[in-house]
Design a protein around this motif. Structure first.
Motif, PDB file in Angstrom:
ATOM      1  N   ASP A 185       0.832  -1.208   0.000  1.00 40.41           N
ATOM      2  CA  ASP A 185       0.000   0.000   0.000  1.00 40.41           C
ATOM      3  C   ASP A 185       0.870   1.263   0.000  1.00 40.41           C
ATOM      4  O   ASP A 185       0.604   2.243   0.700  1.00 40.41           O
ATOM      5  N   LEU A 186       1.941   1.227  -0.816  1.00 41.03           N
ATOM      6  CA  LEU A 186       2.868   2.357  -0.887  1.00 41.03           C
ATOM      7  C   LEU A 186       3.064   2.871  -2.310  1.00 41.03           C
ATOM      8  O   LEU A 186       3.833   3.820  -2.522  1.00 41.03           O
ATOM      9  N   TRP A 187       2.382   2.268  -3.285  1.00 42.35           N
ATOM     10  CA  TRP A 187       2.635   2.652  -4.666  1.00 42.35           C
ATOM     11  C   TRP A 187       2.128   4.061  -4.989  1.00 42.35           C
ATOM     12  O   TRP A 187       2.678   4.750  -5.842  1.00 42.35           O
ATOM     13  N   ASP A 188       1.088   4.506  -4.305  1.00 42.30           N
ATOM     14  CA  ASP A 188       0.522   5.824  -4.605  1.00 42.30           C
ATOM     15  C   ASP A 188       1.495   6.947  -4.270  1.00 42.30           C
ATOM     16  O   ASP A 188       1.533   7.977  -4.948  1.00 42.30           O
ATOM     17  N   VAL A 189       2.333   6.788  -3.237  1.00 41.49           N
ATOM     18  CA  VAL A 189       3.289   7.835  -2.879  1.00 41.49           C
ATOM     19  C   VAL A 189       4.529   7.788  -3.757  1.00 41.49           C
ATOM     20  O   VAL A 189       5.376   8.691  -3.693  1.00 41.49           O
ATOM     21  N   TYR A 209       8.029   7.982   3.567  1.00 38.01           N
ATOM     22  CA  TYR A 209       9.285   7.514   4.166  1.00 38.01           C
ATOM     23  C   TYR A 209       9.413   5.992   4.069  1.00 38.01           C
ATOM     24  O   TYR A 209      10.510   5.455   3.824  1.00 38.01           O
ATOM     25  N   LYS A 210       8.315   5.296   4.276  1.00 37.54           N
ATOM     26  CA  LYS A 210       8.353   3.835   4.172  1.00 37.54           C
ATOM     27  C   LYS A 210       8.687   3.399   2.746  1.00 37.54           C
ATOM     28  O   LYS A 210       9.489   2.476   2.532  1.00 37.54           O
ATOM     29  N   ALA A 211       8.068   4.072   1.765  1.00 37.74           N
ATOM     30  CA  ALA A 211       8.341   3.724   0.373  1.00 37.74           C
ATOM     31  C   ALA A 211       9.790   4.008   0.004  1.00 37.74           C
ATOM     32  O   ALA A 211      10.445   3.221  -0.697  1.00 37.74           O
ATOM     33  N   LYS A 212      10.317   5.134   0.490  1.00 36.33           N
ATOM     34  CA  LYS A 212      11.722   5.460   0.208  1.00 36.33           C
ATOM     35  C   LYS A 212      12.653   4.454   0.867  1.00 36.33           C
ATOM     36  O   LYS A 212      13.683   4.065   0.294  1.00 36.33           O
ATOM     37  N   THR A 213      12.310   4.024   2.067  1.00 37.46           N
ATOM     38  CA  THR A 213      13.120   3.005   2.743  1.00 37.46           C
ATOM     39  C   THR A 213      13.106   1.694   1.973  1.00 37.46           C
ATOM     40  O   THR A 213      14.133   1.008   1.865  1.00 37.46           O
ATOM     41  N   CYS A 214      11.939   1.332   1.431  1.00 32.59           N
ATOM     42  CA  CYS A 214      11.849   0.108   0.632  1.00 32.59           C
ATOM     43  C   CYS A 214      12.752   0.181  -0.594  1.00 32.59           C
ATOM     44  O   CYS A 214      13.457  -0.776  -0.926  1.00 32.59           O
ATOM     45  N   ILE A 215      12.753   1.333  -1.265  1.00 36.03           N
ATOM     46  CA  ILE A 215      13.594   1.486  -2.457  1.00 36.03           C
ATOM     47  C   ILE A 215      15.068   1.449  -2.071  1.00 36.03           C
ATOM     48  O   ILE A 215      15.892   0.829  -2.768  1.00 36.03           O
ATOM     49  N   HIS A 216      15.423   2.078  -0.965  1.00 30.88           N
ATOM     50  CA  HIS A 216      16.817   2.055  -0.516  1.00 30.88           C
ATOM     51  C   HIS A 216      17.289   0.634  -0.209  1.00 30.88           C
ATOM     52  O   HIS A 216      18.433   0.265  -0.528  1.00 30.88           O
TER      53      HIS A 216
END
Length: 297
Positions: free
Chosen positions: A33-37, A65-72
């Motif tokens: 549930d992070l694709w929208d950001v 922040y969670k989405a950015k952490t996932c990408i990192h």
């Protein structure tokens, strides 16, 4: 992340096969549930926000922040150095997309190269049908991931044209039973794999039968040689192993006949048992005395 206990670690991107990683990563972010950001920037608060707007902004910021952490966590250290200055997940995602997917011109060149490889692909004599189809479908999937349409009917036509001669009988059977222009890709692949497996089983049975026949013939030939050699030994030179006699009633041994037992032998010279005249001590002493008397005279 809340409600994603079933999720595993995100797919790792090391700089190769960006299209495959992007598809996997998009699914991972959607499930979280992070694709929208990632696709849109988080809106800023107005000058006089309401409590609902503040709450919604905090929730969106937290998801960003969670989405950015996932990408990192889904890129190697070398890739991370390129996106470490990005403030949002969208900026990091767009930077990777621009650098590794390329612009429209680069994308078009990749599609043309893949199509050329698809057209030149043919099945080799040394590879199986599964190996050939796997290589062909890898090219097809790359073309489709770049946004180019490649229908299954074109792939079916490509497979039918480039198969080896051993599959001609199966293709003819399919042509008689149905229209090949409407056959599904999965159905064609399953039919050809089944044909190849049956052919492999027949070859294994043939090899096993030939090996068994050769082994039987070799065993029979060795048996005849041993039998003939044993017959020659018995007739001419005697057997290799000494014959066995019944237990001697005098000494209980089996290496001689009871009539030849040393316990019942009788010396002709001294008439005593357990030796013969050749080894008689009394006879030797008598002969020595007879020779000595003439010498003394």
């Amino acid at each position: 992340m809340a409600g994603n206990n079933f999720m595993s670690a995100p797919p790792m991107f090391t700089g190769e096969n960006y299209q495959i990683w992007a598809v996997k990563m998009e699914s991972y972010l959607q499930a979280s549930d992070l694709w929208d950001v990632v696709t849109t920037e988080i809106p800023t608060l107005p000058e006089d926000p309401t409590i609902a707007q503040i709450t919604e902004n905090k929730s969106a910021t937290r998801k960003g922040y969670k989405a950015k952490t996932c990408i990192h966590s889904a890129v190697s250290e070398m890739i991370f150095t390129k996106i470490m200055t990005c403030e949002t997940a969208k900026q990091a995602w767009d930077l990777l997309k621009e650098e590794y997917r390329g612009n429209q011109r680069t994308k078009r060149m990749q599609i043309l190269n893949l199509k050329r490889e698809f057209e030149m692909k043919k099945m080799k004599e040394a590879e199986s049908f599964k190996e050939y189809v796997d290589k062909l479908m890898a090219i097809v999937n790359k073309i489709r991931m770049l946004g180019e349409a490649l229908p299954d009917s074109r792939v079916v036509e490509k497979i039918l044209v480039t198969l080896l001669e051993m599959f001609e009988a199966k293709i003819s059977s399919l042509e008689e039973s149905r229209d090949l222009s409407t056959i599904a890709l999965g159905e064609l692949i399953n039919a050809m794999q089944a044909q190849e497996q049956r052919r492999a089983y027949r070859q294994e049975e043939g090899v096993e039968g030939a090996f068994q026949a050769k082994y039987t013939a070799t065993s029979e030939s060795k048996g005849k040689k041993l039998w003939n050699r044993g017959g020659e030994d018995n007739v001419g030179k005697g057997t290799r192993n000494p014959p066995k006699f019944p237990h001697c009633q005098h000494c209980s041994k089996t290496n001689h006949h009871p009539t030849k037992c040393w316990k019942i032998l009788e010396c002709r010279s001294c008439k005593k048992k357990r030796h013969i005249a050749k080894f008689c001590k009394n006879k030797q002493q008598t002969q020595a005395q007879t020779v000595q008397q003439p010498n003394e005279e």
